[in-house]
Write a protein that holds these residues in place. Structure first.
Motif, PDB file in Angstrom:
ATOM      1  N   GLU A   1      31.993  43.702  44.907  1.00  0.00           N
ATOM      2  CA  GLU A   1      33.128  43.871  43.990  1.00  0.00           C
ATOM      3  C   GLU A   1      32.635  44.290  42.612  1.00  0.00           C
TER       4      GLU A   1
ATOM      5  N   TYR B   1      36.151  34.778  33.552  1.00  0.00           N
ATOM      6  CA  TYR B   1      35.475  34.694  34.834  1.00  0.00           C
ATOM      7  C   TYR B   1      34.637  33.414  34.951  1.00  0.00           C
TER       8      TYR B   1
ATOM      9  N   PRO C   1      28.264  32.833  42.632  1.00  0.00           N
ATOM     10  CA  PRO C   1      28.703  33.725  41.536  1.00  0.00           C
ATOM     11  C   PRO C   1      28.958  32.983  40.242  1.00  0.00           C
ATOM     12  N   SER C   2      29.433  31.741  40.332  1.00  0.00           N
ATOM     13  CA  SER C   2      29.705  30.968  39.120  1.00  0.00           C
ATOM     14  C   SER C   2      28.418  30.600  38.401  1.00  0.00           C
TER      15      SER C   2
ATOM     16  N   TRP D   1      30.617  39.362  48.989  1.00  0.00           N
ATOM     17  CA  TRP D   1      31.546  40.292  48.365  1.00  0.00           C
ATOM     18  C   TRP D   1      31.711  40.158  46.853  1.00  0.00           C
ATOM     19  N   ASP D   2      31.228  39.104  46.232  1.00  0.00           N
ATOM     20  CA  ASP D   2      31.263  39.069  44.772  1.00  0.00           C
ATOM     21  C   ASP D   2      30.354  40.154  44.196  1.00  0.00           C
ATOM     22  N   ASP D   3      29.246  40.460  44.905  1.00  0.00           N
ATOM     23  CA  ASP D   3      28.337  41.502  44.419  1.00  0.00           C
ATOM     24  C   ASP D   3      28.901  42.903  44.672  1.00  0.00           C
TER      25      ASP D   3
ATOM     26  N   ASN E   1      36.472  36.872  51.672  1.00  0.00           N
ATOM     27  CA  ASN E   1      36.217  37.419  50.343  1.00  0.00           C
ATOM     28  C   ASN E   1      36.482  38.923  50.303  1.00  0.00           C
TER      29      ASN E   1
ATOM     30  N   PHE F   1      30.916  38.322  37.145  1.00  0.00           N
ATOM     31  CA  PHE F   1      31.242  38.348  38.567  1.00  0.00           C
ATOM     32  C   PHE F   1      32.508  37.552  38.858  1.00  0.00           C
ATOM     33  N   GLU F   2      33.296  38.056  39.789  1.00  0.00           N
ATOM     34  CA  GLU F   2      34.395  37.264  40.306  1.00  0.00           C
ATOM     35  C   GLU F   2      33.813  36.041  41.014  1.00  0.00           C
ATOM     36  N   GLU F   3      34.419  34.891  40.780  1.00  0.00           N
ATOM     37  CA  GLU F   3      33.832  33.647  41.293  1.00  0.00           C
ATOM     38  C   GLU F   3      34.492  33.253  42.612  1.00  0.00           C
ATOM     39  N   TYR F   4      34.230  34.075  43.632  1.00  0.00           N
ATOM     40  CA  TYR F   4      34.793  33.815  44.950  1.00  0.00           C
ATOM     41  C   TYR F   4      34.099  32.616  45.591  1.00  0.00           C
TER      42      TYR F   4
END
Length: 418
Positions: A270, A13, A99-100, A266-268, A308, A258-261
């Motif tokens: 998800e 991720y 997110p990254s 929506w990363d949170d 997202n 976290f997914e790095e959208y």
């Protein structure tokens, strides 16, 4: 070094970037790590850190991980060493997205509990104590404070929209001197600082706070019906909002980072869904009121969030996630919950009709996702489906007679005729 720092699985991720790490007052086995992603919010972050300086929680028992996503406003010049609690300042040389940069912060955290906090949210003195205590007797709990959020105007920004300007004038209505200064700043279109460090330390900033509009909506609907533990609500994972939420660090070890959208949103949620699938419960902690320092809102946020959502939709095949697409055609969360319950009743009570009706329903959900991605109007959802619309429409009409199935039948017919 913590397990989070050692975890190899999380590399899937992690977006590589050049960064530097500076540590101030090195932490030794803290109970809590606060993850603070930031980008060009030097003034807001300074006041947030001052609110952490006021914590009743022991300073040796928590650390702040500031994750700077390549700010250009002088964030790196904040005097981090002046604070009495440990701070790790991570600065990316590139803007890699929230997110990254948050994931980079997590990988450098060592607390047993991770508190995710936006850099522009000031908190009360008992903030960390309440987060930490909530986890002490619950092994798999997500503690949520974003649904009791208040707003506060720490400064006036000429880029505020009309609604923000209106609220600002209403909030400051009883302070004639400050109101005059604000009106002057609005006329000249220049920024104006409204709060300072003393306001944070004396807690007087709370006197000019206001409840965010969505808080009353959630309180009067979701929490009134399902309570703060969300008993019977099928979408509790929506409460995972990184502005104010905490989990034990082992939860992230289980779920991954976290997914790095790209962009916003929506990363949170998800992450919340992943934790929900792993058996975590969600608690709306009404005593975790915090204060969002209002700032200009990016016009791209709604579009980013829609895209997202589609990325999340494509990741998970289960209806419990995908049915959320109905929110984009106007269903409230209460209505969504009733539709999903009715869908489960339909599968249980009429399995003989499940195949064709479910095929049409899923097709129309897919169409919503596809049209959201393309920016198209959410109409003609049934087009292109292989099943007979006439037959499924007739079946759905018969389902209206079943009380427990009726909400599903009603939305199915609505979708057919959109």
């Amino acid at each position: 070094m913590s397990e989070l720092q050692n975890s190899k699985s999380n590399k899937l991720y992690f977006k590589e970037t050049d960064y530097t790490i500076s540590r101030f007052r090195k932490s030794i086995n803290p109970n809590v790590s606060i993850i603070l992603p930031t980008y060009n919010k030097k003034n807001e972050l300074t006041l947030t850190l001052q609110s952490l300086e006021c914590q009743s929680f022991s300073k040796r028992d928590f650390e702040a991980i500031i994750c700077d996503d390549g700010s250009s406003d002088g964030t790196e010049t904040i005097r981090f060493n002046d604070f009495s609690f440990p701070i790790t300042y991570i600065r990316s040389n590139n803007n890699i997205g929230r997110p990254s940069i948050r994931n980079l912060g997590i990988r450098n955290a060592s607390g047993d509990v991770l508190v995710f906090l936006d850099s522009e949210i000031a908190v009360k003195p008992d903030f960390l104590e309440k987060h930490y205590k909530a986890h002490m007797h619950h092994d798999k709990l997500v503690v949520c404070g974003s649904m009791v959020l208040h707003g506060v105007f720490a400064r006036y920004d000429p880029k505020f929209n009309d609604d923000q300007n209106k609220i600002l004038l209403e909030v400051m209505n009883e302070d004639e001197n400050q109101l005059k200064a604000i009106r002057n700043a609005m006329e000249q279109k220049i920024p104006l600082q409204l709060l300072d460090i003393e306001d944070i330390h004396t807690q007087t900033f709370q006197e000019k706070a206001f409840e965010k509009p969505f808080v009353k909506i959630y309180r009067d609907t979701i929490f009134r019906k399902f309570g703060d533990h969300l008993t019977g609500f099928h979408f509790p994972w929506l409460l995972f909002c990184t502005g104010n939420v905490s989990v034990k660090s082992k939860a992230i070890l289980e779920a991954g980072l976290f997914e790095e959208y790209p962009g916003y949103g929506w990363d949170d949620h998800e992450m919340g869904y992943r934790l929900y699938k792993r058996g975590y419960s969600f608690f709306n902690h009404t005593e975790l009121v915090a204060f969002h320092q209002e700032h200009p809102i990016a016009k791209s946020n709604p579009k980013d969030a829609r895209k997202n959502f589609v990325r999340v939709y494509q990741k998970y095949p289960e209806i419990q996630l995908r049915v959320f697409a109905l929110h984009f055609i106007g269903l409230t969360l209460l209505e969504l919950n009733e539709v999903y319950k009715a869908y489960l009743s339909f599968i249980e009570k009429q399995p003989e009709n499940w195949t064709e009706i479910s095929q049409l329903f899923i097709h129309m959900l897919d169409q919503i996702a596809s049209k959201l991605w393309k920016g198209e109007s959410l109409t003609k959802l049934a087009e292109g489906c292989d099943v007979s619309i006439f037959k499924t429409n007739r079946l759905s009409h018969s389902l209206l007679k079943e009380e427990k199935i009726r909400p599903f039948a009603e939305i199915l017919r609505k979708m057919i005729y959109l």
